[in-house]
Design a protein around this motif. Structure first.
Motif, mmCIF file in Angstrom:
data_model
loop_
_atom_site.group_PDB
_atom_site.id
_atom_site.type_symbol
_atom_site.label_atom_id
_atom_site.label_comp_id
_atom_site.label_asym_id
_atom_site.label_seq_id
_atom_site.Cartn_x
_atom_site.Cartn_y
_atom_site.Cartn_z
ATOM 1 N N GLU A 52 0.839 -1.199 0.000
ATOM 2 C CA GLU A 52 0.000 0.000 0.000
ATOM 3 C C GLU A 52 0.879 1.257 0.000
ATOM 4 O OE1 GLU A 52 -2.855 0.105 3.146
ATOM 5 O OE2 GLU A 52 -3.742 1.972 2.427
ATOM 6 N N PHE A 69 2.643 1.609 -3.389
ATOM 7 C CA PHE A 69 1.712 2.011 -4.454
ATOM 8 C C PHE A 69 1.393 3.507 -4.337
ATOM 9 C CE2 PHE A 69 -0.438 -2.481 -4.924
ATOM 10 C CZ PHE A 69 0.810 -3.014 -5.234
ATOM 11 N N LYS A 70 1.216 3.968 -3.091
ATOM 12 C CA LYS A 70 0.899 5.389 -2.891
ATOM 13 C C LYS A 70 2.038 6.278 -3.371
ATOM 14 C CE LYS A 70 -2.405 5.224 0.910
ATOM 15 N NZ LYS A 70 -2.528 5.095 2.370
ATOM 16 N N LEU A 95 3.665 -2.901 -11.123
ATOM 17 C CA LEU A 95 3.697 -3.003 -9.656
ATOM 18 C C LEU A 95 4.551 -4.156 -9.145
ATOM 19 C CD1 LEU A 95 -0.047 -2.111 -9.041
ATOM 20 C CD2 LEU A 95 1.955 -0.645 -8.658
ATOM 21 N N ILE A 100 -4.956 -1.796 -5.634
ATOM 22 C CA ILE A 100 -4.676 -1.309 -6.993
ATOM 23 C C ILE A 100 -5.849 -0.460 -7.479
ATOM 24 C CG2 ILE A 100 -4.262 -2.023 -9.394
ATOM 25 C CD1 ILE A 100 -2.918 -4.575 -8.234
ATOM 26 N N ILE A 113 -4.165 2.976 -7.725
ATOM 27 C CA ILE A 113 -3.534 3.061 -9.059
ATOM 28 C C ILE A 113 -4.540 3.344 -10.182
ATOM 29 C CG2 ILE A 113 -2.081 1.821 -10.744
ATOM 30 C CD1 ILE A 113 -0.576 2.548 -8.147
ATOM 31 N N VAL A 157 -1.968 -1.510 -16.059
ATOM 32 C CA VAL A 157 -1.298 -2.071 -14.881
ATOM 33 C C VAL A 157 -0.597 -3.368 -15.265
ATOM 34 C CG1 VAL A 157 -1.622 -3.015 -12.556
ATOM 35 C CG2 VAL A 157 -3.001 -1.058 -13.314
#
Ligand code: PLP
Length: 424
Positions: free
Chosen positions: A215, A218-219, A240, A263, A267, A274
């Motif tokens: 998390e 991804f942020k 990712l 995601i 995202i 992706v």
């Protein structure tokens, strides 16, 4: 769902008693379940289809986990692409039917010949790990009159909290480019001929059992995409990486639906394609390494089960202190006497140990044992150490099994040695 378990006292893979494979192909031998591989891939595919449409994602199986062509082909037929880390893997993936437009090329030390192959083949994306590599890609692509689609692999400085040897996303690792340095590098990439810097890639480590580091990473990637776009870059792809863990002992692996929900939330609002690169979570629990118990050695302080598989066949225990459960292929009666054993291989290294102080039913020499969860980073990391031949590999599907890699003969192992004339 598990496709490996006891039926009528015999350990089965799907509908094949593992004993039958050992009888036919000898030991040690790697066995993989086609259904388990398919089920694991399908879990990702279903989760991604739950959050977006098919044209918005590519699941690139990380071939280094298990690069057998039959396995890549099986996954490719289900829609998988391939994440490759060498020309060798790229070649295997092509041979296994993976299209260039579903292939990503990662790794910190891609050489010129490898990059040339990737560029000439117009693969989906090259993940860049350093500025000098980026310059080389630009030079090759320019010379070939190509546009190489690249993603810069950023290092988000997130601790994956996994084994040190499989952590890749902290600032002390050799992998990726410091996320803070990324905007300047994209600006440079945009100015170079031959490059389409349209992706951002991240991979923070392997065998992650917690979603929190994903998390966080991804942020940080999402923030970077926003920054890059504000600077006028076109970013249409986010890769990712892989890293989702599996159960070896008592770990609870992340739920893939929840992983996909991250995601979706972090995202997808960026409106990008992706890419995922799962390896272990596809192949790991689909494979076992069958080994025969040769001797029981009763030391002063310990009892040793000496098996015919060794650290060269399966390096994870000696390299990462990894624990792999070992099950007898003949199920022990519930009240069987329990004994403590170390399970060791024949190689001349103390680290050639599969389990230290394991509790097993009392064993007899000749017993067939199954080293569980050996489908990822097992065969693909094996070596010829101690001049031991590479093992045969078998793919099980329902009640049939096929050899998908011949075991080496000792002649194969020594065939490449050359004696200089002056020594003959
Ligand atoms: C090893 C690796 C993967 C696969 O990791 P798993 O933990 O097996 O899922 C994916 N991407 C990159 C860049 C890797 O190095």
């Amino acid at each position: 769902m598990s496709f490996i378990g006891y039926k009528n006292g015999k350990l089965h893979m799907e509908n094949v008693p593992l004993e039958q494979i050992a009888e036919k192909h000898g030991t040690p031998v790697y066995c993989y379940s086609a259904e388990q591989l398919a089920d694991n891939f399908h879990t990702y595919q279903k989760a991604m289809r739950g959050i977006t449409s098919d044209d918005k994602f590519t699941i690139c199986y990380a071939c280094k986990a298990n690069s057998n062509q039959a396995i890549i082909r099986l996954l490719g037929r289900m829609g998988a692409g391939a994440d490759v880390v060498s020309y060798g893997e790229m070649y295997r993936a092509f041979k296994a039917g993976i299209k260039a437009k579903k292939m990503v090329f990662a790794g910190v030390g891609k050489n010129e010949a490898e990059l040339l192959k990737a560029i000439k083949n117009d693969i989906l994306q090259i993940n860049v790990e350093s500025e000098p590599e980026m310059n080389l890609i630009a030079a090759i692509a320019h010379k070939e009159s190509k546009q190489a689609t690249i993603a810069i692999r950023v290092n988000p400085d997130v601790d994956a909290k996994t084994h040190a040897k499989i952590t890749t996303g902290t600032s002390e690792n050799k992998f990726g480019i410091d996320i803070k340095a990324a905007p300047a590098l994209y600006a440079k990439a945009k100015s170079l001929p031959g490059l389409s810097p349209t992706g951002v890639a991240v991979h923070i480590g392997s065998q992650l059992t917690d979603l929190a580091p994903f998390e966080e990473a991804f942020k940080r990637v999402a923030e970077l995409v926003t920054t890059l776009r504000a600077q006028g870059n076109t970013i249409n792809t986010v890769d990712l990486g892989g890293g989702v863990g599996i159960t070896y002992k008592d770990e609870t692996p992340p739920d893939i639906t929840k992983y996909a929900a991250l995601i979706r939330d972090i995202i997808l609002p960026l409106n990008v394609h992706v890419i995922l690169e799962p390896g272990r979570s596809i192949a790991g629990n689909a494979g076992v390494l069958l080994t025969r118990l040769m001797y029981i050695k009763e030391g002063q302080a310990k009892k040793f089960l000496i098996v015919d598989a060794a650290m060269n066949d399966m390096m994870r225990p000696s390299m990462y202190d990894a624990y792999h459960p070992i099950l007898p292929c003949n199920e022990a009666p519930p009240k069987a006497e329990k004994v403590q054993y170390d399970v060791v291989g024949p190689v001349c290294e103390s680290s050639d140990t599969f389990i230290t102080d394991g509790t097993f039913p009392k064993m007899e020499p000749g017993a067939l044992l199954s080293i569980m969860a050996s489908g990822a980073y097992g065969a693909s990391m094996s070596s010829n150490y101690n001049s031991r031949p590479l093992l045969p590999e078998v793919l099980v599907s329902d009640d049939q099994f096929d050899l998908i890699r011949k075991g080496q003969k000792i002649e194969d192992v020594i065939a490449a040695d050359i004696i200089p004339e002056w020594l003959t």
